[in-house]
Design a protein around this motif. Structure first.
Motif, PDB file in Angstrom:
ATOM      1  N   GLU A  72     -28.087  29.628  -0.243  1.00  0.00           N
ATOM      2  CA  GLU A  72     -26.880  28.870  -0.558  1.00  0.00           C
ATOM      3  C   GLU A  72     -26.015  28.834   0.698  1.00  0.00           C
ATOM      4  O   GLU A  72     -25.741  29.881   1.297  1.00  0.00           O
ATOM      5  N   ASP A  74     -22.484  27.181   2.900  1.00  0.00           N
ATOM      6  CA  ASP A  74     -21.160  26.585   2.777  1.00  0.00           C
ATOM      7  C   ASP A  74     -21.153  25.259   3.544  1.00  0.00           C
ATOM      8  O   ASP A  74     -22.217  24.796   3.979  1.00  0.00           O
ATOM      9  N   GLU A  75     -19.988  24.665   3.729  1.00  0.00           N
ATOM     10  CA  GLU A  75     -19.912  23.371   4.422  1.00  0.00           C
ATOM     11  C   GLU A  75     -20.484  23.447   5.837  1.00  0.00           C
ATOM     12  O   GLU A  75     -21.175  22.536   6.291  1.00  0.00           O
ATOM     13  N   ASP A  78     -24.208  23.638   5.663  1.00  0.00           N
ATOM     14  CA  ASP A  78     -24.750  22.336   5.287  1.00  0.00           C
ATOM     15  C   ASP A  78     -24.831  21.430   6.517  1.00  0.00           C
ATOM     16  O   ASP A  78     -25.817  20.730   6.723  1.00  0.00           O
ATOM     17  N   ALA A 107     -29.231  25.205  -1.281  1.00  0.00           N
ATOM     18  CA  ALA A 107     -28.179  24.624  -2.108  1.00  0.00           C
ATOM     19  C   ALA A 107     -26.902  24.592  -1.278  1.00  0.00           C
ATOM     20  O   ALA A 107     -26.590  25.544  -0.562  1.00  0.00           O
ATOM     21  N   ALA A 108     -26.175  23.479  -1.350  1.00  0.00           N
ATOM     22  CA  ALA A 108     -24.953  23.279  -0.572  1.00  0.00           C
ATOM     23  C   ALA A 108     -23.828  22.835  -1.502  1.00  0.00           C
ATOM     24  O   ALA A 108     -24.083  22.438  -2.643  1.00  0.00           O
ATOM     25  N   PRO A 109     -22.586  22.878  -1.009  1.00  0.00           N
ATOM     26  CA  PRO A 109     -21.482  22.419  -1.856  1.00  0.00           C
ATOM     27  C   PRO A 109     -21.749  21.008  -2.388  1.00  0.00           C
ATOM     28  O   PRO A 109     -22.264  20.147  -1.673  1.00  0.00           O
ATOM     29  N   ASP A 110     -21.418  20.820  -3.644  1.00  0.00           N
ATOM     30  CA  ASP A 110     -21.636  19.537  -4.304  1.00  0.00           C
ATOM     31  C   ASP A 110     -20.708  18.483  -3.704  1.00  0.00           C
ATOM     32  O   ASP A 110     -19.489  18.636  -3.740  1.00  0.00           O
ATOM     33  N   PRO A 117     -23.202  24.710  -6.652  1.00  0.00           N
ATOM     34  CA  PRO A 117     -23.842  24.119  -5.471  1.00  0.00           C
ATOM     35  C   PRO A 117     -24.957  23.151  -5.885  1.00  0.00           C
ATOM     36  O   PRO A 117     -25.589  23.329  -6.919  1.00  0.00           O
ATOM     37  N   GLN A 120     -30.464  20.843  -2.312  1.00  0.00           N
ATOM     38  CA  GLN A 120     -30.705  19.811  -1.312  1.00  0.00           C
ATOM     39  C   GLN A 120     -32.148  19.350  -1.349  1.00  0.00           C
ATOM     40  O   GLN A 120     -33.048  20.160  -1.528  1.00  0.00           O
TER      41      GLN A 120
END
Length: 153
Positions: A72, A74-75, A78, A107-110, A117, A120
Motif C-alpha cells: 500500500e 501513499d501519494e 503512487d 494499492a494507492a489512494p483512491d 486504497p 492498481q
C-alpha cells in the motif's frame, strides 16, 4: 494385531501427506522458511510505502509455492510506482528464496476520494515500471525465481 493396524494406518497417512504436498513453505528444514515480518519492514522502509503484507501459499502442485507481496502506497509512492516496485522486488529477492512464483500487487489512494486504497492495474501502468521481465497480469506483476533475481539486478 491391533498395534500393527494402527502403525500401518499412521504410516499410510504420513505417505499420503507427503505425496499431496501438505508441507507448508515455512516448515523447519525446508528452503521455504522466510521471515515475512523482516521483508515487510524492508518494503515499508521504501519512501512512499505505507504498509506491506507478505503471504505464502501452495500453488496446488506438490513442492510448488507462491509468495505474494501486497504493497500500500501513499501519494508519493503512487507517483514513484516504478521505484517502489523495484525496491520491493529487491527486498523479496534478499529475504525469500526458492518459491516458484512471486506476485506483487499495489494499492494507492483512491483518485475518487474514497477511504479505501484502490488496487492498481500494474499492466496499465507498465510505462512507469522499469521491470521488463515477468508477466503483467491485470493488477499484478508475477515473476519466476530467475526473473525475480534479474529484476532485482
Amino acid at each position: 494385531m491391533r498395534g500393527r493396524s494402527s502403525r500401518m494406518l499412521l504410516g499410510g497417512a504420513v505417505v499420503l501427506a507427503a505425496l499431496t504436498g501438505c508441507t507448508a513453505p515455512t516448515t523447519e528444514g525446508t528452503e521455504m522458511k522466510i521471515d515475512a515480518t523482516a521483508i515487510e519492514r524492508e518494503i515499508e522502509s521504501i519512501d512512499g510505502v505505507a504498509a506491506a503484507t507478505i503471504g505464502t501459499a501452495s500453488t496446488g502442485t506438490p513442492g510448488s509455492y507462491r509468495l505474494s507481496a501486497k504493497i500500500e502506497v501513499d501519494e508519493h509512492g503512487d507517483a514513484a510506482l516504478g521505484e517502489v516496485l523495484v525496491g520491493a522486488v529487491r527486498a523479496v529477492d534478499a529475504g525469500a528464496d526458492g518459491f516458484t512464483t512471486y506476485a506483487f500487487y499495489v494499492a494507492a489512494p483512491d483518485p475518487a476520494g474514497g477511504d479505501a486504497p484502490a488496487e492498481q492495474r500494474l499492466e496499465a501502468r507498465r510505462s512507469e515500471i522499469p521491470i521488463e521481465v515477468g508477466a503483467y497480469r491485470g493488477s499484478g506483476l508475477v515473476l519466476t525465481d530467475d526473473e525475480l533475481a534479474e529484476a532485482a539486478g
